[in-house]
Design an enzyme around this catalytic site. Structure first.
Site, PDB file in Angstrom:
ATOM      1  N   GLU A 107       0.819  -1.213   0.000  1.00 54.44           N
ATOM      2  CA  GLU A 107       0.000   0.000   0.000  1.00 54.44           C
ATOM      3  C   GLU A 107       0.849   1.257   0.000  1.00 54.44           C
ATOM      4  O   GLU A 107       0.591   2.189  -0.748  1.00 54.44           O
ATOM      5  CB  GLU A 107      -0.930  -0.005   1.218  1.00 54.44           C
ATOM      6  CG  GLU A 107      -1.902   1.164   1.221  1.00 54.44           C
ATOM      7  CD  GLU A 107      -2.865   1.101   2.388  1.00 54.44           C
ATOM      8  OE1 GLU A 107      -4.034   1.499   2.212  1.00 54.44           O
ATOM      9  OE2 GLU A 107      -2.454   0.658   3.478  1.00 54.44           O
ATOM     10  N   ARG A 136      -3.339 -19.124  20.608  1.00 57.12           N
ATOM     11  CA  ARG A 136      -3.428 -20.577  20.749  1.00 57.12           C
ATOM     12  C   ARG A 136      -2.929 -21.055  22.109  1.00 57.12           C
ATOM     13  O   ARG A 136      -3.504 -21.959  22.698  1.00 57.12           O
ATOM     14  CB  ARG A 136      -2.617 -21.267  19.649  1.00 57.12           C
ATOM     15  CG  ARG A 136      -3.168 -21.108  18.254  1.00 57.12           C
ATOM     16  CD  ARG A 136      -2.500 -22.075  17.293  1.00 57.12           C
ATOM     17  NE  ARG A 136      -2.802 -21.753  15.911  1.00 57.12           N
ATOM     18  CZ  ARG A 136      -3.898 -22.124  15.273  1.00 57.12           C
ATOM     19  NH1 ARG A 136      -4.814 -22.822  15.910  1.00 57.12           N
ATOM     20  NH2 ARG A 136      -4.088 -21.795  14.010  1.00 57.12           N
TER      21      ARG A 136
END
Length: 468
Positions: A241, A423
């Protein structure tokens, strides 16, 4: 140009090694397990040997005993006997000199198979190059990716006993115990965030998401600045970008604490230039590398990252951002499938390179309808549920003053880093302050009460209820 040899060349192979391995498998059940753990049918050069090995693999999976008679009968039923009939199988056993060197024979087959794969990649690349219908960058990245897969396949992991895994786990605990604050990965510069994540861990795919204007790029650059300048970790930024110059401007203003608007309007003071000069020296010495190629694919990223890792070392990768990525080498039915392929590939890339990958991502338009005081939800990750599935950590950025109808002194700069998924660790919000003029996030010292407690109450993240 050198003269080319017009005589036909036989691809690399070892007929003796192939015969020895198959003969051993027909004679000893133990040899079957050792060969199946390492080889595949396509590793054999002789088509008849490929069919025999495939038959024995199918029989082993079905629990069928393997010998000359049973394999011959199996191949007859499957219609794959051809040259691999009873006489050929019997000859493999009769010609076998012994099974003592089975592992060496298996290694020789794998070596010849890898050479043939390299030849096929070179031929395919040459044909595509002559055709001239594919960009050279794509061909180079594709060839590098295929070659790397051969290298990874040649170093397949081995089954290890639990005692080795337990020892590795204990050693990691010991490192955490001895380290300052229990940081195992790369420190972020945000103490509470480091406490929750134990730093940015190798092999992790870390998604940083937020609504438009939340400062995702700035936050990622804050992490890069700390990792490279304080920890000397080599950081690679893929920016689809912003240009490299724009990223450098942000890093300079953030490090020098100079209002970025002044650099645009030219209203900088002498003190600002002095601070910028000092920051320029610090940042120039930092191991930061930027690739601002537009529309870059995962295979191209992987090839460039491998090269940098080989030459400079590699500590962390930042990708800005997911929705601008594509998979030109794959045909997908829809964008969701393409995003799923990209996130899975990035997770594999993080594991293979053994570095954390910070992947910036937009949220879906549904998040724009949310109330300003509400946290984003995992379901609002844009375009694919696979982002949530493949990510080890998901971080949301929330700025209270951005969507507030009435901006006041109380809410200006108030922001939250929300660990929405992890996790192997806790989740919850972290109070931070956003300095827009410096494009910088700074953690708030909750102990001294610099900010009010986050929505939901409390600073003890272990007990924090996260509304998603």
């Amino acid at each position: 140009m050198p003269e080319q040899d017009a005589s036909p060349r036989v691809p690399p192979h070892s007929a003796e090694a192939e015969s020895a391995v198959l003969g051993s498998m027909l004679l000893q059940p133990e040899s079957v397990d050792r060969a199946l753990a390492v080889l595949r049918p396509e590793d054999f050069y002789n088509p008849a040997n490929q069919r025999i090995f495939a038959a024995m693999r199918a029989m082993a999976n079905a629990g069928t005993p393997i010998d000359v008679v049973t394999v011959s009968a199996h191949m007859e039923r499957e219609g794959t006997a051809h040259e691999g009939g009873f006489e050929y199988l019997n000859r493999l056993v009769d010609d076998l000199l012994g099974t003592a060197h089975l592992d060496q024979h298996i290694a020789l087959i794998r070596e010849k198979s890898a050479l043939r794969q390299l030849i096929n990649i070179c031929i395919s690349t040459a044909q595509d190059s002559y055709a001239g219908q594919t960009a050279s960058e794509v061909l180079i990245a594709r060839a590098a990716d295929e070659i790397y897969k051969i290298a990874v396949g040649s170093a397949r992991g081995q089954v290890i006993p639990i005692r080795e895994a337990v020892l590795q786990s204990y050693q990691q605990m010991s490192v955490a115990y001895k380290s300052k604050g229990g940081i195992l990965g790369i420190p972020t510069g945000f103490p509470m965030m480091d406490q929750m994540l134990s730093g940015l861990q190798p092999t992790q795919l870390i998604v940083i998401a937020g609504r438009p204007g939340m400062g995702k790029t700035s936050f990622a650059l804050n992490l890069v600045e700390h990792a490279s300048m304080q920890q000397q970790a080599t950081c690679l930024i893929f920016s689809m970008e912003m240009s490299a110059e724009q990223l450098a401007t942000r890093l300079l203003c953030s490090n020098a604490q100079v209002d970025m608007q002044k650099t645009r309007t030219g209203r900088m003071h002498v003190e600002d230039f002095n601070r910028m000069g000092t920051a320029m020296k610090r940042i120039s010495a930092a191991p930061i590398f930027i690739d601002d190629s537009a529309g870059i694919s995962v295979s191209e990223m992987t090839a460039k990252a491998r090269r940098l890792q080989r030459n400079e070392g590699l500590g962390m990768i930042v990708i800005d951002y997911l929705q601008l990525m594509s998979a030109p080498d794959r045909r997908m039915e829809n964008r969701n499938q393409e995003i799923s392929h990209i996130t899975r590939s990035l997770k594999i890339m993080a594991k293979e390179l053994n570095v954390p990958i910070l992947l910036l991502s937009q949220l879906s338009r549904a998040s724009e309808k949310s109330d300003a005081g509400k946290y984003p939800k995992l379901s609002e990750l844009r375009e694919s549920g696979s982002i949530e599935q493949d990510a080890d950590v998901v971080i949301f950025l929330q700025r209270e003053d951005y969507y507030a109808e009435n901006r006041t002194e109380e809410n200006i700069g108030k922001a939250t880093i929300l660990i929405a998924k992890q996790r192997n660790g806790p989740t919850g919000p972290i109070n931070v302050r956003w300095s827009g003029e410096f494009t910088k996030y700074m953690e708030v010292d909750a102990v001294h009460g610099d900010m009010d407690e986050p929505p939901g109450g409390g600073y003890a993240y272990e007990e924090q209820e996260v509304p998603f």
